[in-house]
Design a protein around this motif. Structure first.
Motif, PDB file in Angstrom:
ATOM      1  N   UNK A   4       0.628  -1.189   0.035  1.00 21.03           N
ATOM      2  CA  UNK A   4      -0.236   0.025   0.153  1.00 21.03           C
ATOM      3  C   UNK A   4       0.948   1.160   0.085  1.00 21.03           C
ATOM      4  N   UNK A   5       2.133   1.242   0.583  1.00 16.66           N
ATOM      5  CA  UNK A   5       2.698   2.657   0.842  1.00 16.66           C
ATOM      6  C   UNK A   5       3.513   2.683  -0.402  1.00 16.66           C
ATOM      7  N   UNK A   6       3.612   1.701  -1.407  1.00 18.30           N
ATOM      8  CA  UNK A   6       4.237   1.835  -2.651  1.00 18.30           C
ATOM      9  C   UNK A   6       3.311   2.227  -3.773  1.00 18.30           C
ATOM     10  N   UNK A   7       2.071   2.313  -3.445  1.00 19.71           N
ATOM     11  CA  UNK A   7       1.128   2.496  -4.705  1.00 19.71           C
ATOM     12  C   UNK A   7       0.113   1.486  -5.081  1.00 19.71           C
ATOM     13  N   UNK A   8       0.046   0.316  -4.639  1.00 22.21           N
ATOM     14  CA  UNK A   8      -0.718  -0.790  -4.611  1.00 22.21           C
ATOM     15  C   UNK A   8      -2.084  -0.447  -4.195  1.00 22.21           C
ATOM     16  N   UNK A   9      -3.267  -0.970  -4.657  1.00 23.04           N
ATOM     17  CA  UNK A   9      -4.362  -0.632  -4.262  1.00 23.04           C
ATOM     18  C   UNK A   9      -4.985  -2.213  -4.025  1.00 23.04           C
TER      19      UNK A   9
END
Length: 221
Positions: free
Chosen positions: A160-165
């Protein structure tokens, strides 16, 4: 401090942390993985998997080095190459995505942006192959004493912190997704730092060499 990213090969495989070098959690189905561990040398199975995947599909991992020291890695492949991927309650991985199997940053180098650097390296590689997205199974309770994955599934918070949803929620193993066009739009850490310190001027302008002023003729007597 110098940082560089290299592709996983049979040579760089030896730079994985030893527990990861000997781990076949992702590379084999659960029964075969238990059998390999019982036989005493799962590292051979890991090497065979990497060799076959490199030959048939291409690059399947990235390693980050800081001042020449191995500092982190990621491994990825089409889900068809990852038997464990079908064992999750949030399976299967989408047909247009590659699976990011695991990600790890050595504790001494945590917090320095290496995780994002590794994921962006994967994104660049997969974009060249025409793949649209990366998906991953995250561990929402990473570090719990009853961890059924033995730490082989990266924390959901990291993804989540690197842009995954999150595309399929689950109390323990949500499936997450990163569109590659999103990852490739990230700015590098250096660009971000320059903009933060110096405002809206572009890093390219700031780093352009300054030309010396032309010499002027003296007007003195």
């Amino acid at each position: 401090m110098s940082r560089r990213l290299v592709s996983l090969t049979l040579d760089t495989l030896e730079d994985l942390p030893r527990p990861c070098r000997q781990c076949v959690y992702w590379e084999l189905d659960p029964v075969s993985a238990d059998r390999a561990c019982a036989a005493g040398d799962p590292g051979l199975e890991k090497e065979a998997w990497v060799s076959q995947t490199l030959l048939e599909w291409g690059s399947c991992g990235k390693l980050a080095y800081v001042d020449g020291m191995p500092a982190g890695f990621v491994m990825y492949a089409p889900p068809a190459y990852v038997p464990r991927s079908m064992a999750f309650p949030t399976s299967p991985v989408s047909a247009d995505a590659a699976l990011l199997m695991t990600a790890n940053v050595v504790a001494a180098f945590a917090g320095g942006g290496l995780g994002r650097m590794l994921v962006q390296g994967v994104a660049r590689d997969l974009t060249k192959r025409g793949i649209k997205a990366i998906e991953a199974f995250g561990d929402a309770k990473f570090g719990d004493a009853d961890d059924p994955a033995g730490g082989c599934v990266a924390p959901a918070d990291f993804f989540l912190s690197v842009g995954f949803k999150t595309v399929r929620p689950h109390p323990r193993f949500p499936r997450l997704r990163l569109e590659l066009r999103t990852a490739l739009s990230w700015k590098s850490d250096v660009e971000y730092a320059l903009e933060k310190l110096l405002g809206s001027m572009s890093p390219e302008t700031l780093l352009r060499p300054v030309r010396p002023a032309p010499a002027t003729r003296s007007t003195g007597n």
